[in-house]
Scaffold this active site. Structure first.
Site, mmCIF file in Angstrom:
data_model
loop_
_atom_site.group_PDB
_atom_site.id
_atom_site.type_symbol
_atom_site.label_atom_id
_atom_site.label_comp_id
_atom_site.label_asym_id
_atom_site.label_seq_id
_atom_site.Cartn_x
_atom_site.Cartn_y
_atom_site.Cartn_z
ATOM 1 C CB SER A 34 -0.974 0.009 1.179
ATOM 2 O OG SER A 34 -0.296 -0.252 2.393
ATOM 3 C CG ASP A 250 -2.396 3.470 9.354
ATOM 4 O OD1 ASP A 250 -1.276 4.040 9.361
ATOM 5 O OD2 ASP A 250 -2.937 3.083 8.307
ATOM 6 C CG HIS A 253 -0.722 3.108 5.299
ATOM 7 N ND1 HIS A 253 -1.733 2.560 6.070
ATOM 8 C CD2 HIS A 253 -0.531 2.249 4.267
ATOM 9 C CE1 HIS A 253 -2.145 1.426 5.529
ATOM 10 N NE2 HIS A 253 -1.415 1.210 4.426
#
Length: 284
Positions: A34, A250, A253
Site C-alpha cells: 500500500s 495507523d 502508512h
C-alpha cells in the site's frame, strides 16, 4: 518487385524508428504494497507544476482521468491504480528531474497491491497466495489481469521500447512481519525481473525502503531489521531510511509529508548511484 522490396524496407525502418530507445529516458520499476501503491492523501502541492520530463506508464485504464493503460502521461498522481494516492515514487521522480540534466527524462512503472505479502509477486506461486486472499485483494490483482508480476513485466517490456531501465524500487514488508525468508523471496523476484527483461544486475540497482520507523511509532518497525539485511542477499541493493518520515495515525502508512521525504531519499540514493550529486533542493 524491386520497388515493393524498397517500400517494405522503408516501412520496416520507419517502424523501428518509432520504437527506438531513447538512452536519455530512464525507466524505473516500482512495486510493493500500500505505501508504494499510494495510501497517503494527495494534496494540492502534489498535483501542481509536475515537470513533463517526469512520466508514468499507465498500468490500468482511468477513464475519469483521461488515461488509457499502456500509454505515457505526465506523472501527476496517482501513479498506480485510479483511486490510489501519493507514493514515494512521486517524489523520487521529482527529485531526479530536479537534479539531472534537462536532456534526461524519467519514467515510472508502478504495479503494487495493497495489503499483499511479497508472495503476490512470485512468478510461479502467486496463484496459491491469491487463492486464499480476501476478495478486495483479488479485486486489485484483477485490475492487473490477475497476475501482478506478469503485468509488471508486460509494462516493463513496453517501456523498454521507449527508454532504458535503470533501477527497481520496492516498498513492502508490512504484511510479512518477522519473515526471515523475506530477503530470499525478494531476491527471487528481483532475479526473475532481471532474467525476464534481459537486464544486467550490476546496472540495475534495487532500492528498498524501510517501513514506518520506530521514531514514528511504526507498527511494523521491527521488520526494518530484516530489511536492513537485504544487501547481504541481493548484491546491488540499497536500503532507504524512513527515520523522521511522518506517519498516518495507523502507524502503518506514511502521510503525504512522510511520502515526500521518503521519496526524496529514494531519489537522492539513485542520483548517487547514477553518478550525480544533489544540486537543487527545489522539486518540481
Amino acid at each position: 518487385m524491386k520497388l515493393r522490396l524498397i517500400a517494405a524496407t522503408c516501412l520496416t525502418l520507419l517502424s523501428l524508428k518509432s520504437f527506438s530507445q531513447d538512452k536519455n529516458f530512464y525507466i524505473f520499476i516500482c512495486f510493493g504494497q500500500s505505501n508504494m501503491e499510494g495510501n497517503a492523501r494527495v494534496e494540492a502541492e502534489d498535483t501542481t507544476a509536475v515537470n513533463s520530463r517526469f512520466q508514468v506508464l499507465q498500468a490500468v485504464d482511468c477513464g475519469d482521468r483521461g488515461r488509457i493503460k499502456d500509454n505515457w502521461y505526465t506523472a501527476v498522481p496517482p501513479l498506480a491504480r485510479c483511486t490510489t494516492g501519493l507514493t514515494p515514487a512521486d517524489y523520487f521522480g521529482r527529485t531526479l528531474v530536479a537534479n539531472l540534466p534537462e536532456k534526461i527524462r524519467i519514467g515510472i512503472i508502478n504495479v503494487s497491491v495493497a495489503g499483499a505479502k511479497i508472495e503476490v509477486f512470485e512468478k510461479d506461486t502467486y496463484q496459491s497466495y491469491l487463492a486464499t486472499a480476501p476478495g478486495w485483494m483479488k479485486g486489485i490483482a484483477a485490475e492487473y489481469g490477475g497476475n501482478p508480476y506478469a503485468r509488471l513485466i508486460e509494462l516493463a517490456i513496453l517501456a523498454q521500447k521507449s527508454g532504458i531501465i535503470k533501477g527497481v524500487l520496492l516498498h513492502q514488508g508490512e504484511s510479512n512481519p518477522n519473515d526471515t525468508l523475506w530477503t530470499k523471496k525478494v531476491k527471487g523476484i528481483y532475479d526473475n525481473l532481471i532474467r525476464d527483461l534481459k537486464l544486467k544486475p550490476k546496472k540495475v540497482p534495487l532500492l528498498a525502503g524501510e517501513l514506518v520507523n520506530a521514531d514514528q511509532g511504526g507498527a511494523c518497525a521491527a521488520m526494518n531489521k530484516i530489511i536492513a539485511t537485504l544487501p547481504q542477499t541481493v548484491a546491488n541493493s540499497y536500503v532507504i531510511s524512513s527515520a523522521g518520515c511522518a506517519s498516518s495515525p495507523d502507524h502503518l502508512h506514511f502521510n503525504a509529508a512522510g511520502c515526500r521525504l521518503l521519496g526524496k531519499r529514494y531519489g537522492e540514493a539513485m542520483l548517487s548511484l547514477l553518478g550525480y550529486k544533489l544540486s537543487d533542493t527545489t522539486i518540481h
